[in-house]
Motif scaffolding. Structure first.
Motif, PDB file in Angstrom:
ATOM      1  N   LEU A 155      13.998 -59.983 -13.701  1.00 53.73           N
ATOM      2  CA  LEU A 155      14.534 -59.802 -12.521  1.00 53.73           C
ATOM      3  C   LEU A 155      15.881 -60.846 -12.167  1.00 53.73           C
ATOM      4  O   LEU A 155      15.900 -61.501 -12.932  1.00 53.73           O
ATOM      5  CB  LEU A 155      13.160 -60.063 -11.268  1.00 53.73           C
ATOM      6  N   PRO A 156      16.337 -60.407 -11.107  1.00 58.82           N
ATOM      7  CA  PRO A 156      17.715 -61.406 -11.000  1.00 58.82           C
ATOM      8  C   PRO A 156      17.660 -62.939 -10.511  1.00 58.82           C
ATOM      9  O   PRO A 156      16.697 -62.936 -10.048  1.00 58.82           O
ATOM     10  CB  PRO A 156      18.310 -60.693  -9.770  1.00 58.82           C
ATOM     11  N   ASP A 157      18.392 -63.536 -11.037  1.00 59.25           N
ATOM     12  CA  ASP A 157      18.583 -64.801 -10.813  1.00 59.25           C
ATOM     13  C   ASP A 157      18.511 -65.179  -9.165  1.00 59.25           C
ATOM     14  O   ASP A 157      19.369 -64.456  -8.417  1.00 59.25           O
ATOM     15  CB  ASP A 157      19.860 -65.554 -11.309  1.00 59.25           C
ATOM     16  N   GLY A 158      17.821 -66.058  -8.729  1.00 53.91           N
ATOM     17  CA  GLY A 158      17.889 -66.498  -7.218  1.00 53.91           C
ATOM     18  C   GLY A 158      17.437 -65.276  -6.242  1.00 53.91           C
ATOM     19  O   GLY A 158      18.139 -65.503  -5.088  1.00 53.91           O
ATOM     20  N   ALA A 159      16.992 -64.246  -6.828  1.00 53.76           N
ATOM     21  CA  ALA A 159      16.746 -63.030  -5.791  1.00 53.76           C
ATOM     22  C   ALA A 159      15.561 -63.347  -4.884  1.00 53.76           C
ATOM     23  O   ALA A 159      15.468 -62.534  -3.933  1.00 53.76           O
ATOM     24  CB  ALA A 159      16.472 -61.777  -6.641  1.00 53.76           C
ATOM     25  N   PHE A 160      14.889 -64.401  -4.748  1.00 50.48           N
ATOM     26  CA  PHE A 160      13.711 -64.231  -4.032  1.00 50.48           C
ATOM     27  C   PHE A 160      13.629 -65.581  -3.145  1.00 50.48           C
ATOM     28  O   PHE A 160      14.129 -66.728  -3.787  1.00 50.48           O
ATOM     29  CB  PHE A 160      12.471 -64.266  -4.706  1.00 50.48           C
ATOM     30  N   GLY A 161      13.185 -65.636  -2.149  1.00 48.48           N
ATOM     31  CA  GLY A 161      13.178 -66.783  -1.269  1.00 48.48           C
ATOM     32  C   GLY A 161      11.574 -67.544  -1.296  1.00 48.48           C
ATOM     33  O   GLY A 161      11.397 -68.571  -1.021  1.00 48.48           O
ATOM     34  N   THR A 162      10.633 -66.678  -1.947  1.00 50.80           N
ATOM     35  CA  THR A 162       9.234 -67.097  -2.070  1.00 50.80           C
ATOM     36  C   THR A 162       8.743 -66.290  -3.321  1.00 50.80           C
ATOM     37  O   THR A 162       9.036 -65.438  -3.718  1.00 50.80           O
ATOM     38  CB  THR A 162       8.542 -66.517  -0.896  1.00 50.80           C
ATOM     39  N   VAL A 163       7.780 -67.272  -4.092  1.00 54.81           N
ATOM     40  CA  VAL A 163       7.274 -66.920  -5.201  1.00 54.81           C
ATOM     41  C   VAL A 163       5.868 -67.270  -4.995  1.00 54.81           C
ATOM     42  O   VAL A 163       5.694 -68.445  -4.829  1.00 54.81           O
ATOM     43  CB  VAL A 163       7.817 -67.536  -6.747  1.00 54.81           C
ATOM     44  N   VAL A 164       5.044 -66.249  -5.169  1.00 53.70           N
ATOM     45  CA  VAL A 164       3.553 -66.520  -5.029  1.00 53.70           C
ATOM     46  C   VAL A 164       2.624 -66.002  -6.312  1.00 53.70           C
ATOM     47  O   VAL A 164       3.331 -65.203  -7.103  1.00 53.70           O
ATOM     48  CB  VAL A 164       2.863 -66.146  -3.705  1.00 53.70           C
ATOM     49  N   SER A 165       1.480 -66.712  -6.405  1.00 56.85           N
ATOM     50  CA  SER A 165       0.527 -66.162  -7.575  1.00 56.85           C
ATOM     51  C   SER A 165      -0.951 -66.479  -7.029  1.00 56.85           C
ATOM     52  O   SER A 165      -1.018 -67.735  -6.599  1.00 56.85           O
ATOM     53  CB  SER A 165       1.072 -66.786  -8.613  1.00 56.85           C
ATOM     54  N   ASN A 166      -1.853 -65.703  -7.258  1.00 54.75           N
ATOM     55  CA  ASN A 166      -3.426 -66.084  -6.977  1.00 54.75           C
ATOM     56  C   ASN A 166      -3.823 -65.955  -8.304  1.00 54.75           C
ATOM     57  O   ASN A 166      -4.354 -65.096  -8.921  1.00 54.75           O
ATOM     58  CB  ASN A 166      -3.815 -65.031  -6.134  1.00 54.75           C
ATOM     59  N   MET A 167      -4.111 -67.193  -8.762  1.00 51.91           N
ATOM     60  CA  MET A 167      -4.988 -67.398 -10.145  1.00 51.91           C
ATOM     61  C   MET A 167      -4.529 -66.721 -11.278  1.00 51.91           C
ATOM     62  O   MET A 167      -4.822 -66.255 -12.154  1.00 51.91           O
ATOM     63  CB  MET A 167      -6.539 -66.829  -9.786  1.00 51.91           C
ATOM     64  N   GLY A 168      -3.333 -66.518 -11.185  1.00 53.79           N
ATOM     65  CA  GLY A 168      -2.243 -65.826 -12.147  1.00 53.79           C
ATOM     66  C   GLY A 168      -1.380 -66.517 -13.127  1.00 53.79           C
ATOM     67  O   GLY A 168      -1.776 -66.584 -14.253  1.00 53.79           O
ATOM     68  N   ILE A 169      -0.842 -67.276 -12.384  1.00 57.14           N
ATOM     69  CA  ILE A 169       0.299 -67.963 -13.547  1.00 57.14           C
ATOM     70  C   ILE A 169      -0.274 -69.225 -14.226  1.00 57.14           C
ATOM     71  O   ILE A 169       0.408 -69.524 -15.237  1.00 57.14           O
ATOM     72  CB  ILE A 169       1.620 -68.491 -12.598  1.00 57.14           C
ATOM     73  N   ILE A 170      -1.407 -69.424 -13.514  1.00 57.67           N
ATOM     74  CA  ILE A 170      -2.021 -70.299 -14.519  1.00 57.67           C
ATOM     75  C   ILE A 170      -2.528 -70.198 -15.619  1.00 57.67           C
ATOM     76  O   ILE A 170      -3.025 -71.248 -16.674  1.00 57.67           O
ATOM     77  CB  ILE A 170      -3.526 -70.944 -13.655  1.00 57.67           C
ATOM     78  N   PHE A 171      -2.507 -69.033 -16.274  1.00 62.36           N
ATOM     79  CA  PHE A 171      -2.720 -68.397 -17.470  1.00 62.36           C
ATOM     80  C   PHE A 171      -1.595 -68.557 -18.472  1.00 62.36           C
ATOM     81  O   PHE A 171      -1.831 -68.178 -19.613  1.00 62.36           O
ATOM     82  CB  PHE A 171      -3.646 -67.128 -17.582  1.00 62.36           C
ATOM     83  N   VAL A 172      -0.553 -68.735 -17.879  1.00 60.02           N
ATOM     84  CA  VAL A 172       0.894 -68.278 -18.633  1.00 60.02           C
ATOM     85  C   VAL A 172       1.269 -69.556 -19.018  1.00 60.02           C
ATOM     86  O   VAL A 172       1.036 -70.997 -18.224  1.00 60.02           O
ATOM     87  CB  VAL A 172       2.125 -67.985 -17.522  1.00 60.02           C
ATOM     88  N   GLU A 173       1.984 -69.825 -20.280  1.00 61.84           N
ATOM     89  CA  GLU A 173       2.293 -71.058 -20.778  1.00 61.84           C
ATOM     90  C   GLU A 173       3.502 -71.684 -19.719  1.00 61.84           C
ATOM     91  O   GLU A 173       4.279 -71.206 -19.210  1.00 61.84           O
ATOM     92  CB  GLU A 173       3.290 -70.745 -22.033  1.00 61.84           C
ATOM     93  N   PRO A 174       3.121 -72.981 -19.191  1.00 62.43           N
ATOM     94  CA  PRO A 174       3.548 -73.705 -18.149  1.00 62.43           C
ATOM     95  C   PRO A 174       5.078 -73.918 -18.237  1.00 62.43           C
ATOM     96  O   PRO A 174       5.764 -73.776 -17.121  1.00 62.43           O
ATOM     97  CB  PRO A 174       2.813 -74.991 -18.108  1.00 62.43           C
ATOM     98  N   THR A 175       5.811 -74.220 -19.298  1.00 59.17           N
ATOM     99  CA  THR A 175       7.225 -74.584 -19.241  1.00 59.17           C
ATOM    100  C   THR A 175       7.814 -73.499 -18.979  1.00 59.17           C
ATOM    101  O   THR A 175       8.899 -73.486 -18.252  1.00 59.17           O
ATOM    102  CB  THR A 175       7.405 -75.394 -20.591  1.00 59.17           C
TER     103      THR A 175
END
Length: 267
Positions: free
Chosen positions: A103-123
């Motif tokens: 997705l485009p750089d800087g395209a969003f004012g808000t990023v959310v996640s419900n128990m999702g991103i915690i399973f992704v490599e953090p760095t």
């Protein structure tokens, strides 16, 4: 000793089992994440992306609150389910890795996640969130918090298979305040962490074990990697742990601590 079949991290097959059964139970937390984001920085008419959106609970809650929403998940089967839910036609659905969305750089004012991103490599995940957010944008997500008393969903895994190597990231690390602060410090400020407790309820020990063996993708995927003897040992361990949480009528109930984190990307 850790079981060699799980000693190295491998992506979970989130199409295993029936993820919507999990999503339905934690949808209340998805609503909390969206509400927390909205309190900190109103999301109406804001471009918002739900990363690792699963079957779309947070994305749909945000759309209902008036945000212009994109939902992203790596598992096409889950995105397909999300796209069929009521109100889903107001969301733009994308099949992509949460750490490499395209997705485009800087395209969003808000990023959310419900128990999702915690399973992704953090760095790589944090790098992508920073890339997606406009300066001053808000990151809001939920995470499980390690329960020192033990969880019948997770303790039997450690007791049966051993602990994974210390170097391996785990989802509940995001529930550690020091780790959250350390991971976000370079790119975010105004980090706020609210804690809560989610109650898991099942009509019986048998229904709880079926949830683990047949529905929860993380458990179904793990069980599928084990030989029959080890799989049986682990299911027996789950059964014993769940039986310890049953009341006199056989109903299972236990609490799981979680946190909702909000943070602003530095302008």
């Amino acid at each position: 000793m850790p079981d060699p079949q799980i000693s190295e991290p491998r992506p979970t097959n989130w199409a295993a089992g029936r993820y919507q059964a999990v999503a339905e139970r934690i949808a209340v937390i998805a609503a909390e994440v969206v509400a927390a984001a909205d309190r900190v920085s109103p999301i109406r008419d804001t471009d918002l992306v739900d990363l690792a959106c699963g079957t779309g609970s947070a994305a749909l809650a945000a759309a209902e609150a008036g945000a212009k929403v994109t939902g992203v998940d790596l598992t096409a089967e889950l995105v397909a389910i999300a796209a069929e839910r009521p109100g889903a036609d107001t969301v733009h659905w994308v099949v992509a890795d949460a750490a490499h969305t395209g997705l485009p750089d800087g395209a969003f004012g808000t990023v959310v996640s419900n128990m999702g991103i915690i399973f992704v490599e953090p760095t790589s995940l944090i790098d992508e969130v920073v890339r997606l957010l406009a300066p001053g944008g808000l990151f809001a997500f939920s995470t499980w918090v390690r329960d020192e008393a033990g969880s019948p969903f997770f303790t039997p895994i450690v007791e049966t298979l051993g602990r994974p190597p210390a170097s391996v990231y785990s989802p509940d690390q995001w529930g550690d305040r020091e780790i959250v602060q350390s991971r976000l410090a370079a790119q975010f400020d105004q980090v706020h962490i609210e804690t809560g407790s989610h109650t898991w309820r099942f009509d019986s020990v048998e229904s709880a074990v079926r949830f683990i063996a047949d529905e929860s993708p993380m458990h179904v995927d793990l069980l599928s990697r084990l030989d029959e003897t080890t799989r049986a040992r682990l299911l027996d361990a789950f059964t014993a742990a769940l039986r310890a949480q049953a009341d006199d009528e056989g109903r299972v109930s236990f609490d799981a601590p979680y946190a909702v984190v909000t943070a602003h990307r530095r302008a």
